[in-house]
Design a protein around this motif. Sequence first.
Motif, short mmCIF file in Angstrom:
data_model
loop_
_atom_site.label_atom_id
_atom_site.label_comp_id
_atom_site.label_asym_id
_atom_site.label_seq_id
_atom_site.Cartn_x
_atom_site.Cartn_y
_atom_site.Cartn_z
N GLY A 13 0.81 -1.22 0.00
CA GLY A 13 0.00 0.00 0.00
C GLY A 13 0.83 1.26 0.00
O GLY A 13 0.55 2.21 -0.72
N GLY A 14 1.87 1.28 0.83
CA GLY A 14 2.71 2.45 0.91
C GLY A 14 3.84 2.48 -0.11
O GLY A 14 4.46 3.51 -0.31
N GLY A 15 4.11 1.35 -0.72
CA GLY A 15 5.16 1.28 -1.72
C GLY A 15 6.55 1.45 -1.15
O GLY A 15 7.43 2.05 -1.78
N ARG A 16 6.78 0.90 0.04
CA ARG A 16 8.09 1.03 0.68
C ARG A 16 8.24 -0.06 1.73
O ARG A 16 7.28 -0.79 2.04
N LEU A 17 9.47 -0.14 2.30
CA LEU A 17 9.68 -1.05 3.42
C LEU A 17 9.18 -0.40 4.70
O LEU A 17 9.36 0.80 4.91
N GLN A 18 8.54 -1.21 5.57
CA GLN A 18 8.12 -0.69 6.85
C GLN A 18 8.34 -1.76 7.92
O GLN A 18 8.41 -2.95 7.63
#
Length: 554
Positions: free
Chosen positions: A354-359
């Motif tokens: 959803g955010g298009g990144r690592l979390q």
Amino acid sequence: AEPEARAAAVAALRLAADAREDGRWIAPVDNNALHYIDRALAVVPGSLRANAARAGLIESLVADAADALDRGDVEPANALMQAVDDPPEPLAADLRALGDRVAVQRQVQRKLVEANLRFEARNVYTPPGASALDSFRAALALDPRNIPAQAGLGDVASRLLEAALSAVARDNFADAENLLQLATSIDVGNTAQLEARAQLEAVKRARAEALAARVRAALQARDLVLAGELLARLRVVGFDLPQQAIDDLDDRLDVLQRYAGHAPGDGFQDIFLDRSSRAPAMVAMPLGEFEMGSAPSEADRRRNEGPVRNVRISRPFALAQREVTVAEFARFVDDAEYRSDAERIGHSFVWDEGGGRLQRANRVHWRHGYTGRRALPDAPVMHVSWRDANAYAEWLAARTGEAYRLPSEAEFEFALRAGGKTRYPWGEAAPAIRLANVAGARDRSTTGRSWDAGLPDYGDGFWGPAPAGHLQANAYGLHDIAGNLSEWVADCWHDSYRRAPPDGAAWINPGCTQRVARGASWGSSPAEARTAYRSNQAANARSARLGFRVARDL
């Protein structure tokens, strides 16, 4: 709880989390995780969150103290028992068990000193009741998990097997049988090795087969002088052994003498000492020189990639054909009872579609994939720190008896270039075939997301990591070294190559906390997919983009 008390408890738990992350679990006084958790419980005694944090911390401390006791180190256990009051069950029982083990350590150490003195005096397994074997067994009776005692029994078993082989060589089969029976009676947790050695009982009936077995053992141990002497005796004696078998042994000796065991480009897999498994598939690397780093004129160059320097790779070594897999890492974890940094700390970093990144994701570790779901056995292992990768290499060295380690940064770039001098490992533009798993403009996620900065007109067919070894190998026979996961190397981080070792050895400063990762990952931009690109990572860093492969000295 009242709002003021709740706020104070939450603040204390945040301090506890920071202290645990920094390794301040029970020290220093008044500035450690246990202290802050207890402070939270003081203002909110019934806090489930604080009680769970306290129980989890004590559980980790108990595990670490037990591991230290296995090595004969009582300090962590003493510190834990002094720091913790009134732990809940079953942790209280665990602490009592630690106390019981600490209480006998002085006796254990006396037995180990006695065993070593007897070993040095060559009273390894005789006389009965006064041998090193008796002392090691007595130490284990007091503390069954003691690693030095277990290793000592392994040394005794090795001496027994050597003596049995010597008796067979002298045609003294009765003594050989007695020695082999005594060796197999020693339970050091490595029965497969003893069972394999015990198969020599069948060999001892035929002198020729015994000599041939000793030649094979000498070749496996890389004792080429002994192997040559035994092979010469085997040729002269001329027992009823097929000539082809003797010629095969001669050929193996010749290869070892000329190529330190493996010619460049040869693939091989070492067998564990106990024959229970195999090491990852390896490829022997060529020797040579190369220009390491990037020139100032290279597009997207970073200052830490220079100055360009000539490196001579003169030590024969091999690299794993592919990245270490989940299945291979699982074998290590189970055998060594190892706990990874992600498991200890409690989280790693995964891809958020959803955010298009690592979390950050809690309870994610090496068993998981790039989205946090359970990983398949053939996937490259990720969410591993430098410490985890180095521990795997050390375990592999112990299990095989070979010099496994992490590759140096120079060795990695040498293998990544594979004789080339281009901006990317495969050339100056996007590869024409599916050679590397990096961010490509044609790649799509499951929801249709694309990379903002991918290699133009390129797609490798994977959004996240591919199965280890799935894409085509490079010119040196290595899979995924140009992509898939960025990989830990042995070196400490330095901002440039000034004063770096010229021979390709790892550049290490004792106690360094920052390490180097090399090679692109599945999400690397074109700038990060360059051959000379390198990244600075904390030694305990772990994420869905970090993995590793092993090297081995030849």
